[in-house]
Write an enzyme that holds these catalytic residues in place. Structure first.
Site, PDB file in Angstrom:
ATOM      1  N   ASP A   7       0.881  -1.160   0.000  1.00 48.03           N
ATOM      2  CA  ASP A   7       0.000   0.000   0.000  1.00 48.03           C
ATOM      3  C   ASP A   7       0.927   1.220   0.000  1.00 48.03           C
ATOM      4  O   ASP A   7       2.121   1.100   0.296  1.00 48.03           O
ATOM      5  CB  ASP A   7      -0.881  -0.038   1.259  1.00 48.03           C
ATOM      6  CG  ASP A   7      -1.702   1.224   1.422  1.00 48.03           C
ATOM      7  OD1 ASP A   7      -2.320   1.655   0.427  1.00 48.03           O
ATOM      8  OD2 ASP A   7      -1.714   1.791   2.534  1.00 48.03           O
ATOM      9  N   LEU A   8       0.400   2.376  -0.333  1.00 50.26           N
ATOM     10  CA  LEU A   8       1.248   3.584  -0.386  1.00 50.26           C
ATOM     11  C   LEU A   8       1.054   4.501   0.833  1.00 50.26           C
ATOM     12  O   LEU A   8       1.955   4.664   1.659  1.00 50.26           O
ATOM     13  CB  LEU A   8       0.941   4.365  -1.670  1.00 50.26           C
ATOM     14  CG  LEU A   8       1.602   5.739  -1.799  1.00 50.26           C
ATOM     15  CD1 LEU A   8       3.113   5.606  -1.976  1.00 50.26           C
ATOM     16  CD2 LEU A   8       1.010   6.522  -2.972  1.00 50.26           C
ATOM     17  N   ASP A   9      -0.159   5.076   0.910  1.00 48.65           N
ATOM     18  CA  ASP A   9      -0.427   6.085   1.947  1.00 48.65           C
ATOM     19  C   ASP A   9      -0.379   5.456   3.335  1.00 48.65           C
ATOM     20  O   ASP A   9      -1.189   4.577   3.651  1.00 48.65           O
ATOM     21  CB  ASP A   9      -1.812   6.710   1.716  1.00 48.65           C
ATOM     22  CG  ASP A   9      -1.908   7.437   0.380  1.00 48.65           C
ATOM     23  OD1 ASP A   9      -0.978   8.178   0.044  1.00 48.65           O
ATOM     24  OD2 ASP A   9      -2.926   7.257  -0.325  1.00 48.65           O
ATOM     25  N   THR A  15       1.542  10.002   3.992  1.00 52.14           N
ATOM     26  CA  THR A  15       0.477  10.788   3.361  1.00 52.14           C
ATOM     27  C   THR A  15      -0.896  10.475   3.953  1.00 52.14           C
ATOM     28  O   THR A  15      -1.843  11.227   3.698  1.00 52.14           O
ATOM     29  CB  THR A  15       0.477  10.546   1.840  1.00 52.14           C
ATOM     30  OG1 THR A  15       0.792   9.175   1.613  1.00 52.14           O
ATOM     31  CG2 THR A  15       1.487  11.435   1.143  1.00 52.14           C
ATOM     32  N   LYS A  43      -9.437   5.220   5.728  1.00 55.46           N
ATOM     33  CA  LYS A  43      -8.150   4.736   5.201  1.00 55.46           C
ATOM     34  C   LYS A  43      -8.368   3.610   4.203  1.00 55.46           C
ATOM     35  O   LYS A  43      -9.111   2.662   4.477  1.00 55.46           O
ATOM     36  CB  LYS A  43      -7.258   4.263   6.349  1.00 55.46           C
ATOM     37  CG  LYS A  43      -6.686   5.400   7.178  1.00 55.46           C
ATOM     38  CD  LYS A  43      -5.660   4.887   8.183  1.00 55.46           C
ATOM     39  CE  LYS A  43      -5.081   6.026   8.994  1.00 55.46           C
ATOM     40  NZ  LYS A  43      -4.240   5.512  10.097  1.00 55.46           N
ATOM     41  N   ILE A  45      -9.890   3.541   1.393  1.00 51.70           N
ATOM     42  CA  ILE A  45     -11.030   3.596   0.468  1.00 51.70           C
ATOM     43  C   ILE A  45     -10.930   4.836  -0.435  1.00 51.70           C
ATOM     44  O   ILE A  45     -10.198   5.775  -0.145  1.00 51.70           O
ATOM     45  CB  ILE A  45     -12.389   3.517   1.210  1.00 51.70           C
ATOM     46  CG1 ILE A  45     -12.631   4.755   2.064  1.00 51.70           C
ATOM     47  CG2 ILE A  45     -12.467   2.254   2.057  1.00 51.70           C
ATOM     48  CD1 ILE A  45     -14.048   4.832   2.624  1.00 51.70           C
ATOM     49  N   SER A 114      -2.325   0.801  -4.528  1.00 50.13           N
ATOM     50  CA  SER A 114      -2.864   1.967  -3.824  1.00 50.13           C
ATOM     51  C   SER A 114      -4.181   2.404  -4.442  1.00 50.13           C
ATOM     52  O   SER A 114      -4.325   2.402  -5.670  1.00 50.13           O
ATOM     53  CB  SER A 114      -1.871   3.127  -3.900  1.00 50.13           C
ATOM     54  OG  SER A 114      -2.472   4.314  -3.404  1.00 50.13           O
ATOM     55  N   ALA A 115      -5.100   2.818  -3.587  1.00 47.43           N
ATOM     56  CA  ALA A 115      -6.396   3.333  -4.053  1.00 47.43           C
ATOM     57  C   ALA A 115      -6.286   4.763  -4.562  1.00 47.43           C
ATOM     58  O   ALA A 115      -7.250   5.322  -5.074  1.00 47.43           O
ATOM     59  CB  ALA A 115      -7.404   3.277  -2.911  1.00 47.43           C
ATOM     60  N   ASN A 118      -3.360   9.773  -6.894  1.00 45.75           N
ATOM     61  CA  ASN A 118      -2.137  10.572  -6.787  1.00 45.75           C
ATOM     62  C   ASN A 118      -0.895   9.706  -6.592  1.00 45.75           C
ATOM     63  O   ASN A 118       0.200  10.239  -6.350  1.00 45.75           O
ATOM     64  CB  ASN A 118      -2.267  11.549  -5.608  1.00 45.75           C
ATOM     65  CG  ASN A 118      -3.349  12.607  -5.844  1.00 45.75           C
ATOM     66  OD1 ASN A 118      -3.213  13.437  -6.741  1.00 45.75           O
ATOM     67  ND2 ASN A 118      -4.423  12.565  -5.086  1.00 45.75           N
ATOM     68  N   LYS A 145     -10.788  -1.578  -2.129  1.00 41.02           N
ATOM     69  CA  LYS A 145     -10.607  -2.247  -0.842  1.00 41.02           C
ATOM     70  C   LYS A 145     -11.861  -2.007   0.004  1.00 41.02           C
ATOM     71  O   LYS A 145     -12.408  -0.923  -0.076  1.00 41.02           O
ATOM     72  CB  LYS A 145      -9.374  -1.676  -0.117  1.00 41.02           C
ATOM     73  CG  LYS A 145      -8.073  -1.828  -0.910  1.00 41.02           C
ATOM     74  CD  LYS A 145      -6.943  -1.019  -0.281  1.00 41.02           C
ATOM     75  CE  LYS A 145      -5.726  -0.977  -1.205  1.00 41.02           C
ATOM     76  NZ  LYS A 145      -4.624  -0.136  -0.710  1.00 41.02           N
ATOM     77  N   GLU A 169      -0.060  -3.192   4.634  1.00 42.95           N
ATOM     78  CA  GLU A 169      -1.153  -2.214   4.712  1.00 42.95           C
ATOM     79  C   GLU A 169      -1.203  -1.500   6.055  1.00 42.95           C
ATOM     80  O   GLU A 169      -0.770  -2.060   7.067  1.00 42.95           O
ATOM     81  CB  GLU A 169      -2.493  -2.967   4.569  1.00 42.95           C
ATOM     82  CG  GLU A 169      -3.050  -2.987   3.165  1.00 42.95           C
ATOM     83  CD  GLU A 169      -3.627  -1.654   2.720  1.00 42.95           C
ATOM     84  OE1 GLU A 169      -3.711  -0.726   3.541  1.00 42.95           O
ATOM     85  OE2 GLU A 169      -3.978  -1.533   1.544  1.00 42.95           O
ATOM     86  N   ASP A 170      -1.774  -0.291   6.057  1.00 43.09           N
ATOM     87  CA  ASP A 170      -2.015   0.409   7.322  1.00 43.09           C
ATOM     88  C   ASP A 170      -3.506   0.621   7.555  1.00 43.09           C
ATOM     89  O   ASP A 170      -3.878   1.327   8.491  1.00 43.09           O
ATOM     90  CB  ASP A 170      -1.308   1.777   7.333  1.00 43.09           C
ATOM     91  CG  ASP A 170      -2.002   2.764   6.413  1.00 43.09           C
ATOM     92  OD1 ASP A 170      -2.409   2.352   5.297  1.00 43.09           O
ATOM     93  OD2 ASP A 170      -2.164   3.936   6.796  1.00 43.09           O
TER      94      ASP A 170
HETATM   95  C1  BG6 Z   1      -5.864   5.644  -0.205  1.00 41.55           C
HETATM   96  C2  BG6 Z   1      -5.961   6.404   1.100  1.00 41.55           C
HETATM   97  O1  BG6 Z   1      -4.566   5.186  -0.369  1.00 41.55           O
HETATM   98  O2  BG6 Z   1      -6.203   6.484  -1.303  1.00 41.55           O
HETATM   99  C3  BG6 Z   1      -7.313   7.059   1.241  1.00 41.55           C
HETATM  100  O3  BG6 Z   1      -5.744   5.504   2.174  1.00 41.55           O
HETATM  101  C4  BG6 Z   1      -7.617   7.916   0.012  1.00 41.55           C
HETATM  102  O4  BG6 Z   1      -7.322   7.851   2.404  1.00 41.55           O
HETATM  103  C5  BG6 Z   1      -7.511   7.046  -1.243  1.00 41.55           C
HETATM  104  O5  BG6 Z   1      -8.916   8.471   0.090  1.00 41.55           O
HETATM  105  C6  BG6 Z   1      -7.777   7.829  -2.520  1.00 41.55           C
HETATM  106  O6  BG6 Z   1      -6.772   8.788  -2.699  1.00 41.55           O
HETATM  107  P1  BG6 Z   1      -6.823   9.972  -3.776  1.00 41.55           P
HETATM  108  O7  BG6 Z   1      -5.428  10.521  -3.736  1.00 41.55           O
HETATM  109  O8  BG6 Z   1      -7.160   9.357  -5.088  1.00 41.55           O
HETATM  110  O9  BG6 Z   1      -7.863  10.921  -3.301  1.00 41.55           O
HETATM  111 MG    MG Z   2      -2.816   3.230   3.475  1.00 38.18          MG
END
Ligand code: BG6
Ligand code: MG
Length: 221
Positions: A7-9, A15, A43, A45, A114-115, A118, A145, A169-170
């Site tokens: 996972d990224l964030d 982030t 987190k 989603i 990652s969802a 960005n 997820k 994952e976190d």
């Molecule tokens: C996930 C985060 O990685 O990405 C969520 O845990 C976030 O908090 C989701 O809403 C979507 O991210 P973004 O950058 O497309 O708004």
């Molecule tokens: Mg995460």
């Protein structure tokens, strides 16, 4: 153990904190209560699903049009992008770069699940993009997820079986996704936030190739 799917964030960089801050600003502007405990549910989603949960909490979901919701999601993303624009390689969480290097040297596959839309921008800012054999295209994922789809796509992109993968994952939704995919799940956080994880570490500084292998093969016995 043939691949690690990250996972990224909140795993590679903090982030998750910026998502929290950006949603917090939006919620405050809408006079909707917002705190860290509630944020746990957001987190992992998607942006639109997160917004919906916040609006439902503030009893505003039914009063806003689709366009109104899109505008709010855009406002949050604008604030979030302002926060991530200052990311540098110094913002990679402890232990992560060393782990990526070890995995590469051991020729273990590396993917990002990652969802976030960005994600590519963030990997570039952190100067980590070259470590990844695959970055799953989230726009091609139908079910976010906790559905396992994104982790299964990561394994498929790498050409490995899910059972030979570790997911890190976190988010509670992310742990569910990893387990649903039939992978070994590593949670970063507290055990109560990471229910169902096969192991939980308090911080990424605890992660290394040898510790992952040790737990993975112990689990497979
Ligand atoms: C996930 C985060 O990685 O990405 C969520 O845990 C976030 O908090 C989701 O809403 C979507 O991210 P973004 O950058 O497309 O708004
Ligand atoms: Mg995460």
């Amino acid at each position: 153990m043939k691949a690690v799917i990250f996972d990224l964030d909140g795993v590679i960089t903090d982030t998750a904190e910026y998502h929290f801050q950006a949603w917090g600003s939006l919620a405050a502007a809408l006079s909707i209560p917002f705190d860290r405990e509630f944020n746990e549910q957001l987190k992992g989603i998607s942006r639109t699903e997160s917004l919906e949960k916040i609006l439902v909490r503030g009893n505003l979901s039914d009063t806003l049009s689709e366009e109104g919701k899109q505008e709010l999601a855009m406002q949050k993303n604008t604030e979030y992008q302002r926060l991530i624009s200052a990311l540098t390689p110094a913002d990679v969480l402890p232990g992560i770069k060393a782990l990526l290097k070890e995995l590469r040297e051991a020729r273990i596959g590396i993917a990002l699940a990652s969802a976030s839309k960005n994600a590519a921008f963030i990997l570039d800012r952190l100067e980590l993009a070259h470590y990844f054999d695959s970055v799953v295209d989230v726009t091609a994922i139908r079910n976010g997820k906790p559905d396992p789809e994104i982790f299964l796509a990561g394994a498929a992109n790498l050409g490995v079986q899910p059972a030979d993968c570790i997911g890190i994952e976190d988010a509670q939704a992310g742990i569910q996704a990893i387990k649903g995919a039939g992978m070994f799940a590593v949670g970063v956080g507290t055990p109560s936030q990471m229910q169902g994880a096969d192991i939980v570490v308090a911080t990424t500084a605890e992660l290394s190739l040898s510790m992952l292998e040790e737990h993975f093969y112990e689990f497979k016995k």
